[in-house]
Design a protein around this motif. Structure first.
Motif, PDB file in Angstrom:
ATOM      1  N   VAL A   3      -4.702  -6.198   5.537  1.00  0.00           N
ATOM      2  CA  VAL A   3      -3.546  -5.370   5.194  1.00  0.00           C
ATOM      3  C   VAL A   3      -2.995  -5.850   3.859  1.00  0.00           C
ATOM      4  N   GLY A   4      -2.858  -4.931   2.900  1.00  0.00           N
ATOM      5  CA  GLY A   4      -2.336  -5.269   1.587  1.00  0.00           C
ATOM      6  C   GLY A   4      -0.919  -4.766   1.411  1.00  0.00           C
ATOM      7  N   VAL A   5      -0.068  -5.599   0.816  1.00  0.00           N
ATOM      8  CA  VAL A   5       1.343  -5.251   0.612  1.00  0.00           C
ATOM      9  C   VAL A   5       1.696  -5.438  -0.859  1.00  0.00           C
ATOM     10  N   PRO A   6       1.673  -4.365  -1.657  1.00  0.00           N
ATOM     11  CA  PRO A   6       2.065  -4.478  -3.066  1.00  0.00           C
ATOM     12  C   PRO A   6       3.582  -4.429  -3.232  1.00  0.00           C
ATOM     13  N   THR A   7       4.036  -4.868  -4.381  1.00  0.00           N
ATOM     14  CA  THR A   7       5.455  -4.741  -4.708  1.00  0.00           C
ATOM     15  C   THR A   7       5.813  -3.268  -4.836  1.00  0.00           C
ATOM     16  N   ALA A   8       6.971  -2.892  -4.311  1.00  0.00           N
ATOM     17  CA  ALA A   8       7.410  -1.501  -4.399  1.00  0.00           C
ATOM     18  C   ALA A   8       7.686  -1.123  -5.845  1.00  0.00           C
ATOM     19  N   VAL A  32      -3.267 -10.636   6.003  1.00  0.00           N
ATOM     20  CA  VAL A  32      -2.216  -9.992   5.221  1.00  0.00           C
ATOM     21  C   VAL A  32      -2.228 -10.554   3.803  1.00  0.00           C
ATOM     22  N   LEU A  33      -2.403  -9.657   2.834  1.00  0.00           N
ATOM     23  CA  LEU A  33      -2.347 -10.016   1.416  1.00  0.00           C
ATOM     24  C   LEU A  33      -1.059  -9.467   0.834  1.00  0.00           C
ATOM     25  N   LEU A  34      -0.329 -10.293   0.138  1.00  0.00           N
ATOM     26  CA  LEU A  34       0.949  -9.875  -0.431  1.00  0.00           C
ATOM     27  C   LEU A  34       0.964 -10.120  -1.924  1.00  0.00           C
ATOM     28  N   GLU A  35       1.406  -9.139  -2.687  1.00  0.00           N
ATOM     29  CA  GLU A  35       1.600  -9.364  -4.112  1.00  0.00           C
ATOM     30  C   GLU A  35       2.773 -10.318  -4.309  1.00  0.00           C
ATOM     31  N   ALA A  36       2.607 -11.297  -5.159  1.00  0.00           N
ATOM     32  CA  ALA A  36       3.660 -12.282  -5.403  1.00  0.00           C
ATOM     33  C   ALA A  36       4.959 -11.583  -5.794  1.00  0.00           C
ATOM     34  N   GLY A  37       6.045 -11.994  -5.153  1.00  0.00           N
ATOM     35  CA  GLY A  37       7.364 -11.446  -5.463  1.00  0.00           C
ATOM     36  C   GLY A  37       7.702 -10.159  -4.746  1.00  0.00           C
ATOM     37  N   ALA A  38       6.790  -9.645  -3.921  1.00  0.00           N
ATOM     38  CA  ALA A  38       7.024  -8.345  -3.280  1.00  0.00           C
ATOM     39  C   ALA A  38       8.261  -8.333  -2.396  1.00  0.00           C
ATOM     40  N   GLY A  39       8.581  -9.464  -1.770  1.00  0.00           N
ATOM     41  CA  GLY A  39       9.708  -9.494  -0.848  1.00  0.00           C
ATOM     42  C   GLY A  39      10.993 -10.063  -1.410  1.00  0.00           C
ATOM     43  N   GLU A  40      10.983 -10.473  -2.671  1.00  0.00           N
ATOM     44  CA  GLU A  40      12.141 -11.177  -3.228  1.00  0.00           C
ATOM     45  C   GLU A  40      13.404 -10.330  -3.245  1.00  0.00           C
ATOM     46  N   ASP A  58      -1.114 -13.397  -7.143  1.00  0.00           N
ATOM     47  CA  ASP A  58      -0.430 -13.056  -8.392  1.00  0.00           C
ATOM     48  C   ASP A  58      -0.990 -11.770  -8.993  1.00  0.00           C
ATOM     49  N   ASP A  59      -2.213 -11.460  -8.676  1.00  0.00           N
ATOM     50  CA  ASP A  59      -2.906 -10.305  -9.251  1.00  0.00           C
ATOM     51  C   ASP A  59      -2.684  -9.071  -8.376  1.00  0.00           C
ATOM     52  N   ARG A  60      -1.899  -8.121  -8.872  1.00  0.00           N
ATOM     53  CA  ARG A  60      -1.610  -6.898  -8.111  1.00  0.00           C
ATOM     54  C   ARG A  60      -2.891  -6.134  -7.799  1.00  0.00           C
ATOM     55  N   ALA A  61      -3.764  -6.028  -8.787  1.00  0.00           N
ATOM     56  CA  ALA A  61      -4.997  -5.269  -8.588  1.00  0.00           C
ATOM     57  C   ALA A  61      -5.839  -5.858  -7.467  1.00  0.00           C
ATOM     58  N   VAL A  63      -4.813  -7.151  -4.728  1.00  0.00           N
ATOM     59  CA  VAL A  63      -4.295  -6.697  -3.433  1.00  0.00           C
ATOM     60  C   VAL A  63      -4.942  -5.369  -3.059  1.00  0.00           C
ATOM     61  N   PHE A  64      -4.982  -4.443  -4.019  1.00  0.00           N
ATOM     62  CA  PHE A  64      -5.580  -3.135  -3.756  1.00  0.00           C
ATOM     63  C   PHE A  64      -7.094  -3.233  -3.578  1.00  0.00           C
ATOM     64  N   ASP A  65      -7.728  -4.124  -4.333  1.00  0.00           N
ATOM     65  CA  ASP A  65      -9.184  -4.244  -4.270  1.00  0.00           C
ATOM     66  C   ASP A  65      -9.656  -4.807  -2.933  1.00  0.00           C
ATOM     67  N   ARG A  66      -8.911  -5.756  -2.400  1.00  0.00           N
ATOM     68  CA  ARG A  66      -9.383  -6.478  -1.218  1.00  0.00           C
ATOM     69  C   ARG A  66      -8.931  -5.858   0.107  1.00  0.00           C
ATOM     70  N   ALA A  67      -7.828  -5.135   0.093  1.00  0.00           N
ATOM     71  CA  ALA A  67      -7.250  -4.643   1.350  1.00  0.00           C
ATOM     72  C   ALA A  67      -8.002  -3.443   1.913  1.00  0.00           C
ATOM     73  N   ASP A  68      -8.095  -3.406   3.232  1.00  0.00           N
ATOM     74  CA  ASP A  68      -8.630  -2.227   3.920  1.00  0.00           C
ATOM     75  C   ASP A  68      -7.539  -1.180   4.088  1.00  0.00           C
ATOM     76  N   VAL A  69      -6.320  -1.667   4.324  1.00  0.00           N
ATOM     77  CA  VAL A  69      -5.171  -0.792   4.558  1.00  0.00           C
ATOM     78  C   VAL A  69      -4.035  -1.247   3.653  1.00  0.00           C
ATOM     79  N   ILE A  70      -3.405  -0.290   2.982  1.00  0.00           N
ATOM     80  CA  ILE A  70      -2.254  -0.585   2.126  1.00  0.00           C
ATOM     81  C   ILE A  70      -0.992  -0.092   2.812  1.00  0.00           C
ATOM     82  N   PHE A  71      -0.020  -0.989   2.978  1.00  0.00           N
ATOM     83  CA  PHE A  71       1.298  -0.625   3.480  1.00  0.00           C
ATOM     84  C   PHE A  71       2.208  -0.422   2.267  1.00  0.00           C
ATOM     85  N   GLU A  72       2.735   0.781   2.113  1.00  0.00           N
ATOM     86  CA  GLU A  72       3.606   1.108   0.984  1.00  0.00           C
ATOM     87  C   GLU A  72       5.038   1.357   1.463  1.00  0.00           C
ATOM     88  N   VAL A  73       5.993   1.160   0.552  1.00  0.00           N
ATOM     89  CA  VAL A  73       7.349   1.632   0.813  1.00  0.00           C
ATOM     90  C   VAL A  73       7.391   3.103   0.416  1.00  0.00           C
TER      91      VAL A  73
END
Length: 417
Positions: A3-8, A32-40, A58-61, A63-73
């Motif tokens: 599961v990938g979680v990018p910064t909104a 769970v993969l999280l982009e650094a700072g996504a929850g700050e 730290d690398d946003r890309a 997160v998208f490359d590795r995740a099977d599912v992306i959780f977005e806001v």
């Protein structure tokens, strides 16, 4: 699954997964993969996610490359310049995706890349889906914050007080709409000690309104087809709205605070409060228009602006839940997790379009543009009435929602959000 979680995007302060939900996902065997700072901005630092067991990248890309599912806001049609190219082939995306505003060519491009997209705005109003209903979750917060904002701006005390210097009469609050946001606004106003009245196009809403502390305002204007079979509002004709506006004006003029919540997903919000009605209010009164994202229920409303008109302050917030980012994120993350659990069997993603929740929310899948909300609109004769009851309650994905016959509550309907 990963599961990938990018910064909104943009100024959004919510995050799609909080540490507690991340722990649940990990316990279920997912990564769970999280982009650094996504929850700050929601009050969750990277260390909290690391402690939960997430990989923080730290690398946003990546997160998208590795995740099977992306959780977005919010993504795609829910934001300006939504980018569909970030999703890789075969990926699944779950979030508030703005289905009524996403371009057809974007959907086609996603379908070509075999991307499966689930729009939480389209969660059906059924008991089994309440825990996934992000609109109700966010509408609950929006209704609360709307009343708190109004109270902080009002030039008089909200509750009644009897003091040695004299008796202070309670503020008069009028709420238009008795869906989730409207009922929560009523509840909050009542707790603050206001004298509360409310109106809803549905006469049967009187019991709900009175149960949470308000007097029901009954107008001499009726609609036989105010709601569809799921309890969503049907768009009425202009003659109906004309009569409605005229009668509402009398009640609006007597109020110190007016909170409006009527919205039509995919269409303009009905105009219910005229300039003349605003001008008739006492100097120092406040209006909070939760339908601002659709143009507003009030003639004076400007989205995300504070407008002073004839001594009345009119607010048009379009994303009140993000002003409560910690709570909003916690609840929204639970909505996402609950839908995700529906899609997973024995650790694998299983998309069963025979399931009514899956069928209602799945925009693209298996190389096909499904757009179920457009099919519903056509079958209803073109009405786009999925999340707002006319002169009832809505705040689209930012708190828009209606109640209809579904949940009859002032919270999130069991959602956690």
């Amino acid at each position: 699954m990963i599961v990938g979680v990018p910064t909104a995007s943009g100024d959004e302060t919510r995050v799609a997964v909080v540490p507690g939900v991340a722990e649940d996902l990990l316990e279920d065997g997912h990564e769970v993969l999280l982009e650094a700072g996504a929850g700050e901005t929601a009050g969750f630092d990277d260390d909290a996610y690391r402690e939960a067991g997430c990989d923080v990248l730290d690398d946003r890309a990546a997160v998208f490359d590795r995740a099977d599912v992306i959780f977005e806001v919010e993504a795609l049609g829910a934001i300006e310049d939504g980018d569909a190219t970030v999703y890789r082939e075969g990926q699944t995306v779950i979030g508030l995706l703005g289905p009524y505003d996403v371009d057809d060519d974007v959907l086609e491009a996603l379908a070509e890349r075999q991307v499966s997209t689930f729009a939480l705005e389209l969660i059906p109003r059924i008991s089994r889906a309440q825990s996934m209903d992000a609109l109700s979750s966010m509408a609950n917060l929006a209704g609360y914050k709307a009343m708190v904002q109004a109270a902080s701006e009002l030039d008089k005390l909200v509750p009644m007080q009897m003091t040695a210097a004299g008796t202070v009469q309670p503020a008069d609050v009028f709420v238009i709409g008795a869906g989730v946001a409207g009922l929560q606004a009523i509840t909050t106003a009542d707790r603050l000690g206001a004298s509360v009245r409310a109106y809803d196009i549905r006469p049967e809403a009187a019991e709900e309104i009175e149960s949470v502390g308000a007097d029901f305002v009954e107008l001499d204007v009726h609609a036989d087809d105010a709601a569809d079979e799921e309890g969503h509002a049907q768009e009425m004709d202009e003659e109906f709205y004309r009569k409605q506006r005229a009668q509402l004006a009398e009640v609006v003029a007597e109020a110190d605070v007016v909170i409006t919540t009527a919205a039509i997903p995919g269409g303009p919000a009905p105009r219910l409060v005229t300039e003349d009605a605003v001008a008739a209010m006492d100097h120092g009164s406040v209006i909070v228009d939760l339908a601002a994202d659709g143009g507003g229920n009030c003639d004076v409303t400007q989205p995300d602006e504070r407008v002073e008109y004839e001594g009345v302050t009119v607010f048009g917030p379009t994303n009140l839940p993000s002003t409560l980012p910690r709570t909003a994120s916690e609840l929204y993350a639970n909505n996402l997790r609950n839908l995700f659990e529906l899609l997973v069997e024995e650790g694998e993603l299983t998309i069963d379009i025979d399931d009514e929740i899956v069928d209602a929310t799945l925009l693209t899948h298996d190389g096909t543009v499904r757009a179920p909300h457009e099919d519903d609109s056509e079958s209803d004769g073109g009405d786009s009435s999925d999340g707002g009851e006319e002169a009832t309650d809505a705040d689209d994905e930012h708190g828009d929602d209606t109640n209809g016959d579904r949940q009859n509550q002032t919270t999130d309907g069991g959602n956690d959000a």
